[in-house]
Design a protein around this motif. Structure first.
Motif, PDB file in Angstrom:
ATOM      1  N   ASP A 132      -9.125   9.509   1.655  1.00  0.00           N
ATOM      2  CA  ASP A 132      -8.539   8.242   0.590  1.00  0.00           C
ATOM      3  C   ASP A 132      -7.452   7.718   1.312  1.00  0.00           C
ATOM      4  N   GLY A 161      -8.090   5.253   3.365  1.00  0.00           N
ATOM      5  CA  GLY A 161      -8.674   3.729   3.258  1.00  0.00           C
ATOM      6  C   GLY A 161      -9.528   3.298   4.416  1.00  0.00           C
ATOM      7  N   LYS A 162     -10.372   4.424   4.730  1.00  0.00           N
ATOM      8  CA  LYS A 162     -11.380   4.058   5.833  1.00  0.00           C
ATOM      9  C   LYS A 162     -12.500   3.057   5.268  1.00  0.00           C
ATOM     10  N   SER A 163     -12.970   3.658   4.018  1.00  0.00           N
ATOM     11  CA  SER A 163     -14.189   2.502   3.797  1.00  0.00           C
ATOM     12  C   SER A 163     -13.643   1.292   3.061  1.00  0.00           C
ATOM     13  N   THR A 164     -12.469   0.932   2.847  1.00  0.00           N
ATOM     14  CA  THR A 164     -11.929  -0.135   2.404  1.00  0.00           C
ATOM     15  C   THR A 164     -11.727  -0.942   3.531  1.00  0.00           C
ATOM     16  N   GLN A 198     -16.207  -0.187  -0.940  1.00  0.00           N
ATOM     17  CA  GLN A 198     -16.890   0.781  -0.057  1.00  0.00           C
ATOM     18  C   GLN A 198     -18.108   0.536   0.045  1.00  0.00           C
ATOM     19  N   LYS A 233      -1.891   0.537   3.542  1.00  0.00           N
ATOM     20  CA  LYS A 233      -1.353   0.689   1.925  1.00  0.00           C
ATOM     21  C   LYS A 233       0.050   0.236   2.118  1.00  0.00           C
ATOM     22  N   ASP A 282       1.066  -2.177   1.051  1.00  0.00           N
ATOM     23  CA  ASP A 282       1.552  -2.962  -0.097  1.00  0.00           C
ATOM     24  C   ASP A 282       1.851  -2.148  -1.336  1.00  0.00           C
ATOM     25  N   ALA A 328      -5.347  -2.778   3.693  1.00  0.00           N
ATOM     26  CA  ALA A 328      -6.702  -2.990   3.733  1.00  0.00           C
ATOM     27  C   ALA A 328      -7.301  -3.499   2.289  1.00  0.00           C
TER      28      ALA A 328
HETATM   29  P1  GDP Z   1     -11.492   6.493   2.456  1.00  0.00           P
HETATM   30  O1  GDP Z   1     -11.704   8.073   1.953  1.00  0.00           O
HETATM   31  O2  GDP Z   1     -10.372   6.839   3.753  1.00  0.00           O
HETATM   32  O3  GDP Z   1     -12.785   5.833   2.781  1.00  0.00           O
HETATM   33  O4  GDP Z   1     -10.731   5.916   1.500  1.00  0.00           O
HETATM   34  P2  GDP Z   1     -11.243   4.620   0.444  1.00  0.00           P
HETATM   35  O5  GDP Z   1     -11.377   3.452   1.366  1.00  0.00           O
HETATM   36  O6  GDP Z   1     -12.545   5.046  -0.299  1.00  0.00           O
HETATM   37  O7  GDP Z   1      -9.928   4.421  -0.314  1.00  0.00           O
HETATM   38  C1  GDP Z   1      -9.194   5.388  -1.017  1.00  0.00           C
HETATM   39  C2  GDP Z   1      -8.525   4.646  -2.174  1.00  0.00           C
HETATM   40  O8  GDP Z   1      -7.386   3.931  -1.518  1.00  0.00           O
HETATM   41  C3  GDP Z   1      -9.268   3.500  -3.105  1.00  0.00           C
HETATM   42  O9  GDP Z   1      -8.861   3.625  -4.302  1.00  0.00           O
HETATM   43  C4  GDP Z   1      -8.681   2.196  -2.563  1.00  0.00           C
HETATM   44  O10 GDP Z   1      -8.783   1.275  -3.394  1.00  0.00           O
HETATM   45  C5  GDP Z   1      -7.281   2.446  -2.045  1.00  0.00           C
HETATM   46  N1  GDP Z   1      -7.024   1.772  -1.099  1.00  0.00           N
HETATM   47  C6  GDP Z   1      -7.589   1.631   0.053  1.00  0.00           C
HETATM   48  N2  GDP Z   1      -6.870   0.745   0.934  1.00  0.00           N
HETATM   49  C7  GDP Z   1      -5.638   0.524   0.339  1.00  0.00           C
HETATM   50  C8  GDP Z   1      -4.500  -0.518   0.355  1.00  0.00           C
HETATM   51  O11 GDP Z   1      -4.461  -1.158   1.468  1.00  0.00           O
HETATM   52  N3  GDP Z   1      -3.629  -0.570  -0.725  1.00  0.00           N
HETATM   53  C9  GDP Z   1      -3.722   0.236  -1.583  1.00  0.00           C
HETATM   54  N4  GDP Z   1      -2.667  -0.010  -2.614  1.00  0.00           N
HETATM   55  N5  GDP Z   1      -4.778   0.992  -2.009  1.00  0.00           N
HETATM   56  C10 GDP Z   1      -5.670   0.990  -0.982  1.00  0.00           C
END
Ligand code: GDP
Ligand code: MG
Length: 556
Positions: free
Chosen positions: A16, A18-21, A41, A133, A135, A164
């Protein structure tokens, strides 16, 4: 593409963060996918990933990026964060020279941040810390930079701060990839040598292997050999993953892509295998250390006629997830099936869900068990789990490592979840085998009207015998239909009964609806009742439906 214009990197982080984002943004900025609001994602392609919102499979995407008037080919691999899938991460790293280590600006360094950092560090990859994140209202990038400096010994100046989600400063990440990560070694002039780091089974084309080309080049029509089986194949198709398959004429040293070479059997495309030209044999690459399964469960077809279909589904899915171990097994109650080993409970759930969703298989999964081995671990919440503390070391003022000797049996069910929630997700947990230990275990039998039911005999710890025996009796009571006589369900250790349930007598009068007269109708009903009985197993004088076994043996 000249090798020096190629960069291969992974995105790693705690779940969570933010890798996939970030992968979405990188795909958009390099034109691999169109920029729309809907890109969420996109590399999480599997249904199970979409439903659970987590990545379970590493995914590869090749991106084209111009920097200072030069064209670069960037191969990005998005990886899962959950500890159960770290095997995917280590494999992906072997195709890369660098990583983006993402850390949430709000949560800071977490257990899998540390674990993934060490995977990359030990593989001697360039590590670019990315604070994501920024922001968020509670984002504290300063603090996270201090943690990174202190924990990983990476100067804070090397951290890149991004959002991201909003795309803020993501361009800097791309620049850092090009400027800091070295190009892959190997040259186009060398003999062809490629590592199979992932594979998939396609109904029409057979095995589709993801490869990292370490040397030379390969093209359609080439005769290649897999080092593992020493079998020769002709290359039918190859190309880049962008992230969809994008056929090309050739793949060169430094590139990551896919190859189809008429491998029709899943056993032919071992992950970790080396491919080379049939006229230019090379030394095989080291491959991968096999994963160590930690949780075992039985899997059986709901109906034995589905055995062959389930076998092929399991074979194909394990090709895509080589960390699962498979052994044939059979159970008196459930028939022929398999005993599968998984890296954790989530891994087991995901595998089961993929079997159902991607292969349309319906399976009975038995409650997870462990080999009776003891476990060395770091944790809290130890009480009541029969653990013995071995030692405790302070790593710094915030971190402590504790070692315990644990019965593995005590941690398979919910240990990881409880540990995570008790420590707000911070505690990390690893184990190694500490060998077998003597324990106060008992053989518990289940009796129906005094007859032992062989299928349901289990090994339990003495302290757990009563609760587990009672639970089994209750489940049986719910799933055995009433019969013409009373049925006593008992759990016993040796000759001592520790739990009991009773099913009252009842006669199901199938003829009640036939008001005299119609003999053919009567016969039909009697026949139907007899057929119903055939599906039952008779234990002593008690008829037990297969469902009753399933409900007792199945994982709750
Ligand atoms: P992963 O498990 O590392 O692949 O994480 P995801 O990319 O699935 O992101 C997990 C959650 O964090 C999602 O709900 C995204 O929308 C949120 N997220 C990712 N990047 C950001 C960011 O830069 N800012 C905010 N506020 N939320 C983020
Ligand atoms: Mg993800």
């Amino acid at each position: 593409f000249p090798v020096d214009k190629i960069r291969n990197f992974c995105i790693i982080a705690h779940i969570d963060h933010g890798k996939s984002t970030l992968a979405d943004r990188l795909l958009e900025m390099t034109g691999a996918i169109a920029k729309t609001e809907k890109n969420r994602q996109v590399l999480d392609k599997l249904q199970v990933e979409r439903e659970r919102g987590i990545t379970v499979k590493a995914q590869t995407a090749s991106l084209f990026y111009s920097h200072d008037g030069q064209e670069y080919l960037l191969n990005l691999i998005d990886t899962p964060g959950h500890v159960d899938f770290s095997y995917e991460v280590s494999r992906s790293l072997s195709a890369c020279q660098g990583v983006l280590l993402i850390v949430d600006a709000n949560q800071g360094i977490q257990a899998q941040t540390v674990a993934n950092f060490y995977l990359a560090f030990e593989a001697q990859l360039t590590i670019i810390p990315v604070i994501n994140k920024i922001d968020l209202k509670n984002a504290d990038p300063e603090q996270v930079e201090s943690q990174i400096e202190k924990t990983f010994d990476i100067p804070r100046e090397e951290c890149v701060r991004i959002s991201a989600k909003l795309g803020t400063n993501v361009e800097t990440v791309l620049r850092a990839v090009v400027e800091r990560i070295p190009p892959p070694a190997g040259s186009v002039g060398d003999p062809f040598k490629a590592l199979v780091f992932d594979s998939n089974f396609d109904h029409y084309r057979g095995v589709v292997a993801n490869i990292a080309v370490f040397g030379g080049q390969v093209k359609k029509g080439d005769k290649i050999v897999s080092a593992y089986l020493c079998k020769t194949y002709e290359v039918n198709e190859l190309g880049l993953l962008r992230p969809e398959e994008h056929p090309t004429q050739k793949l060169f040293a430094g590139q990551v892509g896919y190859i189809v070479a008429g491998m029709k059997d899943v056993k032919e495309a071992q992950i970790g295998d080396t491919l080379y030209h049939h006229e230019q044999p090379v030394e095989a690459l080291p491959g991968f250390t096999p994963a160590k399964p930690m949780v075992f469960a039985g899997m059986y077809p709901v109906d034995q006629s589905e055995y062959p279909a389930l076998r092929s589904a399991i074979e194909r899915l394990t090709l895509n997830d080589s960390s699962v171990t498979v052994q044939r097994d059979s159970s008196l109650a459930l028939g022929a099936g398999w005993r599968l080993g998984f890296l954790g409970l989530l891994h087991m759930e995901v595998f089961n869900q993929r079997l159902e969703q991607e292969y349309n298989a319906s399976v009975v999964v038995t409650a997870p068990t462990v080999p009776f081995k003891a476990v060395l671990s770091s944790a809290k919440l130890i009480k009541g789990r029969r653990a013995v503390q071995k030692n405790m070391v302070y790593i710094d003022d915030q971190r402590v490592m504790m070692k315990y000797l644990f019965p593995l049996n005590e941690i398979v069910v919910d240990f990881y979840d409880v540990l995570k929630s008790m420590s707000s997700g911070y505690a990390s947990f690893d184990y190694e085998n500490a060998g077998y230990q003597a324990a106060d275990l008992r053989k518990m039998d289940i009796l129906l009207n005094g007859q032992p039911v062989e299928e349901l005999t289990t090994i339990v710890h003495r302290d757990r015998a009563y609760s587990s025996g009672k639970a089994m009796c209750e489940r049986l009571k719910e799933s055995i239909p009433r019969q013409m006589f009373e049925i006593a369900i008992q759990a016993a250790i040796g000759s001592k009964v520790i739990a009991r349930e009773t099913i009252k007598a009842y006669r199901k009068n199938v003829l009640a609806k036939c008001y005299g007269g119609d003999i053919t109708r009567k016969m039909k009903l009697l026949k139907k009742q007899a057929e119903g009985k055939k599906k039952m197993r008779r234990i002593g004088n008690v008829d037990v439906p297969k469902d009753a076994f399933i409900s007792v043996l199945k994982r709750k």
